[in-house]
Design an enzyme around this catalytic site. Sequence first.
Site, PDB file in Angstrom:
ATOM      1  N   ASP A 109     -11.243 -58.867 -18.717  1.00 50.62           N
ATOM      2  CA  ASP A 109     -10.071 -59.531 -19.275  1.00 50.62           C
ATOM      3  C   ASP A 109     -10.527 -60.822 -19.958  1.00 50.62           C
ATOM      4  O   ASP A 109     -11.103 -61.698 -19.320  1.00 50.62           O
ATOM      5  CB  ASP A 109      -9.069 -59.841 -18.153  1.00 50.62           C
ATOM      6  CG  ASP A 109      -7.785 -60.477 -18.673  1.00 50.62           C
ATOM      7  OD1 ASP A 109      -7.584 -60.497 -19.889  1.00 50.62           O
ATOM      8  OD2 ASP A 109      -6.991 -60.944 -17.826  1.00 50.62           O
ATOM      9  N   ASP A 156      -7.088 -57.258 -25.379  1.00 53.50           N
ATOM     10  CA  ASP A 156      -7.996 -58.183 -24.690  1.00 53.50           C
ATOM     11  C   ASP A 156      -8.380 -57.730 -23.287  1.00 53.50           C
ATOM     12  O   ASP A 156      -8.926 -58.504 -22.510  1.00 53.50           O
ATOM     13  CB  ASP A 156      -7.376 -59.583 -24.626  1.00 53.50           C
ATOM     14  CG  ASP A 156      -6.056 -59.599 -23.870  1.00 53.50           C
ATOM     15  OD1 ASP A 156      -5.465 -58.528 -23.661  1.00 53.50           O
ATOM     16  OD2 ASP A 156      -5.599 -60.696 -23.485  1.00 53.50           O
ATOM     17  N   GLU A 157      -8.111 -56.471 -22.965  1.00 54.70           N
ATOM     18  CA  GLU A 157      -8.464 -55.943 -21.649  1.00 54.70           C
ATOM     19  C   GLU A 157      -9.019 -54.529 -21.777  1.00 54.70           C
ATOM     20  O   GLU A 157      -8.574 -53.748 -22.617  1.00 54.70           O
ATOM     21  CB  GLU A 157      -7.242 -55.877 -20.722  1.00 54.70           C
ATOM     22  CG  GLU A 157      -6.628 -57.198 -20.342  1.00 54.70           C
ATOM     23  CD  GLU A 157      -5.441 -56.996 -19.417  1.00 54.70           C
ATOM     24  OE1 GLU A 157      -5.644 -56.668 -18.234  1.00 54.70           O
ATOM     25  OE2 GLU A 157      -4.306 -57.153 -19.890  1.00 54.70           O
TER      26      GLU A 157
END
Length: 412
Positions: A9, A111-112
């Site tokens: 993350d 974003d993960e």
Amino acid sequence: MGQIIMHIDVNSAFLSWTAAYEKQIGMDRDIRTVPSVIGGNEENRHGIVLAKSTPAKKFKIQTGMSLMEARQLCPNLLVVPPDYKIYVRASKKLREYLMKFTPDVQIFSIDECFMRFTDLKREEAVELAYEIKDGVKEMFGYTVNIGVSENKLLAKQAGDLEKPDKCHTIFPDEIKEKLWVLPVEDLFMVGRRTKPKLNRWGIYTIGELAASDYNFISTMLKSHGRMIYNYAWGRDDSVFKEKAPIKSVGNSSTLKFNVDNRETAHVILLSLTEMTALRLREANMNCRVVSVSIKDKDFGYGAKQRKLMYFTDCTRDIYQNICSLFDELWDGRPIRQLGVSVSDLEISHIRQINIFQDELSIKNEILDKAVDKIRIKYGDEAIIRGVFANSDLRPILGGYPDDEYPGMGSIL
């Protein structure tokens, strides 16, 4: 030796990626060290906080807060407009880096992502997590959190334990000491509506949810209750998918002014379609369903879709159908927002020419790919359509689509 799952993350992704980019191009400032946010322009109706720096958190600035409210909390707040092209490139570069460690990388959001390993012991996994975390920081100039466990749920919960720039584990034998002590709202899929219900029943921690009566939770919260009860025990039987299924590609924009004529709306739809079709081709996909959505100045919403006679990634074909759908849908009310999306996707292969596809469509498919190469090399506006030459309208509109990567749903 079982599987090991890592959850990666990016810390304050939009802000971190912007700061790293500014450093790369030689800017002196570091927006991470001052009260700053990534946010839109209030005059353009994009006035909310998308990401915040650590110093901004001290002023109690929250994601989703209006910029006006954020500035009231911090008068000297630095507001940086979003640049989705930077985020897309950064996200892709991160995934390419992670795939050096394992080919099993599943996209979770921009974003993960998750990584899967089948040949690591627990101690080796923790060492590798630190190596990956430090490698990202050294190579790209921003930080990530990494959670390590045996399934995706526990890996994600571990990654959320403490931020930023940390590695954590929650293995099954650590659930009691690391997971059950957390507030119940920290459990994945326990949201703002579920928390007060659980609190009313005397459930304030994840451990109390795990110790509650399963039949009661099931009766009161139905399938959602059964899911979060199992999550409280760290149970997650979801299948790891090596490549996230792209179900649709979409693009929309809230407009600077109310659009009250068909010609202007068509030009804006072309701008949105340009980006949508580009993303479709970047994903090596073709579509067979196209959709248009309209939100008027009074926030009334309408949408319409059409199934095509053949699969395509051609900007011209998509745009013509989008305009046709718009003309059928629009009732003449001033427009505040327009959206374009494509779905019913298939991976692009060498395919036979469809009898429903005309010669001009085939030529435009070839032209689109040539234009893509120019734009990728020299910028999105290196080559534009003539209608935009003397226009104040941007030739390519839209940010990063939420639906291009599956977000957090009820199934990990």
